[in-house]
Design an enzyme around this catalytic site. Structure first.
Site, PDB file in Angstrom:
ATOM      1  N   ASP A  84       0.849  -1.187   0.000  1.00 32.19           N
ATOM      2  CA  ASP A  84       0.000   0.000   0.000  1.00 32.19           C
ATOM      3  C   ASP A  84       0.894   1.249   0.000  1.00 32.19           C
ATOM      4  O   ASP A  84       2.099   1.162   0.209  1.00 32.19           O
ATOM      5  CB  ASP A  84      -0.955   0.008   1.204  1.00 32.19           C
ATOM      6  CG  ASP A  84      -0.267  -0.386   2.493  1.00 32.19           C
ATOM      7  OD1 ASP A  84      -0.797  -1.203   3.221  1.00 32.19           O
ATOM      8  OD2 ASP A  84       0.839   0.146   2.755  1.00 32.19           O
ATOM      9  N   ASP A  86       1.245   5.166   1.510  1.00 32.78           N
ATOM     10  CA  ASP A  86       0.825   6.126   2.529  1.00 32.78           C
ATOM     11  C   ASP A  86       1.282   7.528   2.141  1.00 32.78           C
ATOM     12  O   ASP A  86       2.429   7.733   1.728  1.00 32.78           O
ATOM     13  CB  ASP A  86       1.411   5.754   3.891  1.00 32.78           C
ATOM     14  CG  ASP A  86       0.861   4.429   4.412  1.00 32.78           C
ATOM     15  OD1 ASP A  86      -0.261   4.066   4.017  1.00 32.78           O
ATOM     16  OD2 ASP A  86       1.567   3.760   5.179  1.00 32.78           O
ATOM     17  N   ASP A 164       9.299   5.832  13.655  1.00 30.63           N
ATOM     18  CA  ASP A 164      10.013   4.830  14.449  1.00 30.63           C
ATOM     19  C   ASP A 164      11.429   4.563  13.951  1.00 30.63           C
ATOM     20  O   ASP A 164      12.406   4.847  14.643  1.00 30.63           O
ATOM     21  CB  ASP A 164       9.203   3.525  14.532  1.00 30.63           C
ATOM     22  CG  ASP A 164       8.719   3.028  13.175  1.00 30.63           C
ATOM     23  OD1 ASP A 164       9.140   3.578  12.139  1.00 30.63           O
ATOM     24  OD2 ASP A 164       7.923   2.066  13.158  1.00 30.63           O
TER      25      ASP A 164
END
Length: 467
Positions: A84, A86, A164
């Site tokens: 996907d 983002d 992260d």
């Protein structure tokens, strides 16, 4: 004085030496990004989803910033096809919804916009800001520093520093097709290093699931976990107990159903994270009956990887049946040795083990119930005389139970002759099957002896979405 860019480059070169345990890379904030022009990277618009490009261009047309970010950029640089795409922007969720009629806003902890294009969804997030004080703005922290809700908006640089791992903080700019890097992610990407942004222990405490993500990404990408990020894993595994059990279920599926289950399992055990997810299974695996390690689970995970590599489906219930089989088998064996009926022993133990496991991982009923049935069919597969084998063929979970038996036999935990009998039985015609059930192959039939205790018949299973 060295220019900022040269200073950052020099800092990266120094850090390529062996890392000091517990020390993370710190790139000075506010030093500006390193921008990689189109000629300096391998990302092509031809590899980007057409719908993701529509979102990027429409946001730009509405005078908003728009970037691809995260795993899709990381994977495109590796030459992989992202699952996907983002998008991040300086537009707030309500502004994104105003631009796209096919948009829905979701989430409480992170307010997101989902732009729908038929079955494809392009996720659009607003740049996240930095907020250090508990309760400031729309950020809420729980005990231990874990983030419970966070809708503080900011700049692209602040957004980068809140992500992260460095390799997940690379931004593809649709305006000039460049890759923007604030945290040294491109250097780590090229070196094959997985590194947290900021202090690793603090980042793990903010969200303990990052420990599982570190394992998943390192295995999937073939990257090495930076020493400063690997060192705290052994000490902080207990933090997973504070993560919602439903979220851990989703993470386990991501960990073990991505085609790298065997390596992931080994890494989870190495860093003592597996025991935080499946404590009873870990306790069994730590023992070696008669000096031999328990190999059933490794074999089951190997088969899972093989099926995924062949583009075959894997039922989550079969995976969890394998993950919890050792404690079920050990407890049932102890009850049978005490004189309990074997079918009843497996039924009772299956419910007990699954019930205790639910305290750690919230396994849906549509997954947990079929897993129980696979376990409870194992002793019934030993009854190969008379009409029992024919009745067993009609059970909705028979095929999964038979496959389970094959794995058990392949690892020496079940009788290979029994598995071979069922394989021949399934391939035989009616006359041959009747002959085989009359002979019985020397196997037992009827109920096992028990000490005055007769177990109820196992509940009849029904077809469900777990198939």
């Amino acid at each position: 004085m060295l220019p900022i860019l040269d200073f950052v480059k020099k800092l990266f070169r120094i850090d390529r030496a062996p890392a000091t345990p517990g020390k993370a890379l710190e790139v000075p904030q506010g030093s500006g990004p390193r921008v990689y022009s189109r000629s300096e990277h391998t990302i092509s618009r031809n590899s980007i989803s057409e719908n993701a490009l529509k979102v990027l261009y429409r946001l730009r047309k509405a005078d908003f910033q728009a970037y691809l970010v995260g795993g899709c950029v990381r994977d495109l640089l590796l030459g992989y096809e992202p699952k996907d795409f983002d998008v991040v922007t300086d537009a707030h969720p309500e502004q994104v919804r105003a631009v796209f009629r096919n948009c829905r806003l979701i989430g409480r902890r992170f307010r997101l916009a989902h732009v729908h294009f038929g079955p494809e969804i392009v996720e659009v997030a607003t740049f996240r800001g930095r907020s250090e004080e508990i309760g400031e703005g729309d950020r809420v922290l729980g005990s231990g520093g874990r983030i419970l809700r966070d809708n503080v908006y900011g700049t692209i640089e602040e957004d980068a520093w809140r992500r992260d791992f460095t390799v997940n903080a690379l931004y593809y700019n649709i305006r000039d097709f460049s890759v923007v890097d604030y945290v040294g992610g491109m250097e780590d990407h090229r070196a094959g290093v997985l590194r947290l942004i900021g202090d690793p222990e603090q980042r793990y405490r903010e969200d303990p699931v990052r420990m599982l993500r570190a394992i998943r990404f390192s295995v999937k990408l073939g990257f090495t976990i930076h020493q400063s990020c690997a060192e705290p894993l052994h000490r902080l595994a207990h933090l997973l107990a504070g993560v919602p059990a439903a979220r851990l279920y989703d993470e386990v599926l991501k960990l073990l159903m991505s085609g790298y289950a065997v390596q992931t399992f080994e890494q989870l055990r190495h860093y003592r994270l597996f025991g935080a997810l499946f404590p009873e299974t870990e306790a069994c695996l730590a023992q070696e009956p008669e000096g031999f390690p328990l190999t059933f689970l490794a074999k089951a995970l190997e088969n899972t990887d093989a099926r995924l590599q062949e583009n075959k489906g894997v039922a989550p219930f079969f995976l969890f049946a394998a993950l919890l089989w050792e404690p079920v088998r050990a407890a049932a064996k102890a009850r049978i040795e005490e004189g309990d009926n074997d079918v009843f022993a497996y039924q009772e133990v299956a419910n007990e083990v699954m019930g205790r496991q639910l305290r750690h991982i919230s396994i849906p009923r549509a997954v947990g119930q079929p897993a129980r049935e696979v376990w409870m069919l194992q002793p019934r597969l030993e009854r190969i005389k008379g009409v029992r084998p024919f009745k067993l063929l009609t059970h909705p979970r028979f095929r999964a139970a038979y496959d389970f038996l094959l794995v058990r036999a392949a690892t020496g935990e079940a009788d290979p002759e029994l598995a071979d009998w069922w394989t021949r039985f399934l391939g035989a015609d009616d006359a041959e099957q009747r002959a085989m059930t009359r002979e019985g192959g020397g196997r037992r039939s009827g109920r096992s002896r028990s000490r005055g205790r007769r177990g109820p018949r196992p509940p009849r299973a029904t077809q469900n979405a777990g198939d």
